[in-house]
Design an enzyme around this catalytic site. Structure first.
Site, short mmCIF file in Angstrom:
data_model
loop_
_atom_site.label_atom_id
_atom_site.label_comp_id
_atom_site.label_asym_id
_atom_site.label_seq_id
_atom_site.Cartn_x
_atom_site.Cartn_y
_atom_site.Cartn_z
N VAL A 71 59.47 -1.87 67.31
CA VAL A 71 59.30 -2.40 65.86
C VAL A 71 59.30 -2.49 65.06
CG1 VAL A 71 60.72 -5.45 64.72
CG2 VAL A 71 61.85 -4.00 67.40
N LYS A 72 58.91 -1.77 63.61
CA LYS A 72 57.67 -2.65 62.48
C LYS A 72 57.87 -3.49 61.72
CE LYS A 72 56.41 1.26 59.44
NZ LYS A 72 56.87 2.89 58.87
N VAL A 73 56.52 -3.65 61.94
CA VAL A 73 56.65 -6.05 61.33
C VAL A 73 55.52 -5.83 59.81
CG1 VAL A 73 56.59 -8.18 62.06
CG2 VAL A 73 57.54 -6.84 63.64
#
Length: 218
Positions: free
Chosen positions: A86-88
């Site tokens: 997951v890219k945050v």
């Protein structure tokens, strides 16, 4: 060092994978839009397609801005496939999200890193990867490679397990310089990766070998 390709184009991903050097994929909303992939359902399906091609970490970006919304979106993304990371974004809400996701053993990539302090905070929060944007810093007459080097020193000083994913790379020299610095991962467009293959002496040497072989077989 791991090689990721920075694209949402399935043909490019397949081509890079067939080279035998691909370890993962990074994407973002801009890259999705470039491929005319819009609408949440279509984007989610596209991530699953990418995961079916590459046996490695696939970064899928949240679009929400608040902690609660980021977590809800992240859990949907993580459920798509075990290889999803997951890219945050690097924000205060993003840090809280990374801390929460890491406690749930969901892999994260903290994106839009432009300073060593941001990378340090992301590592403290438990990010799997941090993504310093080399090319975008170069665009404003700053030194993107120096940032990668600073992060490498900080992470080595304190034994952080967070991996440095050098992003926004524009050319093959960026890739080589990041390798020299000690980036754990690079992500780059296919043309930059393929440029590493080419060398004029390789081309001329191969042409000579072929010519000599053909002479001996006439």
């Amino acid at each position: 060092m791991k090689f990721f390709i920075d694209t949402a184009n399935l043909n490019e991903i397949k081509e890079a994978n067939e080279l035998g050097i691909l370890d993962g994929v990074t994407t973002n909303p801009t890259l999705m839009a470039k491929e005319n992939i819009t609408g949440n359902n279509n984007i989610l399906k596209h991530y699953v397609e990418i995961c079916s091609i590459v046996d490695g970490d696939i970064s899928a970006e949240v679009n929400a801005l608040t902690f609660e919304e980021m977590v809800a979106e992240a859990e949907i993304l993580a459920d798509l496939h075990p290889n999803i990371v997951v890219k945050v974004p690097m924000t205060s809400e993003g840090l809280k999200t990374i801390k929460y996701l890491s406690s749930k053993e969901i892999k994260t990539n903290c994106t839009l890193i432009f300073s060593p302090g941001q990378a340090l905070l992301a590592a403290k929060a438990g990010a799997t990867y941090v993504s310093p944007f080399v090319g975008r810093l170069d665009d404003i007459s700053s030194d993107g490679l120096q940032l990668v080097a600073q992060i490498r020193t900080i992470f080595d000083n304190f034994g952080f397990e967070t991996q440095i994913l050098a992003a926004s790379l524009r050319n093959p020299m960026h890739i080589i310089q990041c390798a020299e610095i000690g980036a754990d991962v690079i992500t780059a467009p296919l043309n930059a990766i393929k440029a590493l293959i080419k060398h004029p002496l390789t081309d001329s040497g191969l042409a000579q070998f072929v010519a000599d072989y053909q002479k001996g077989n006439k």
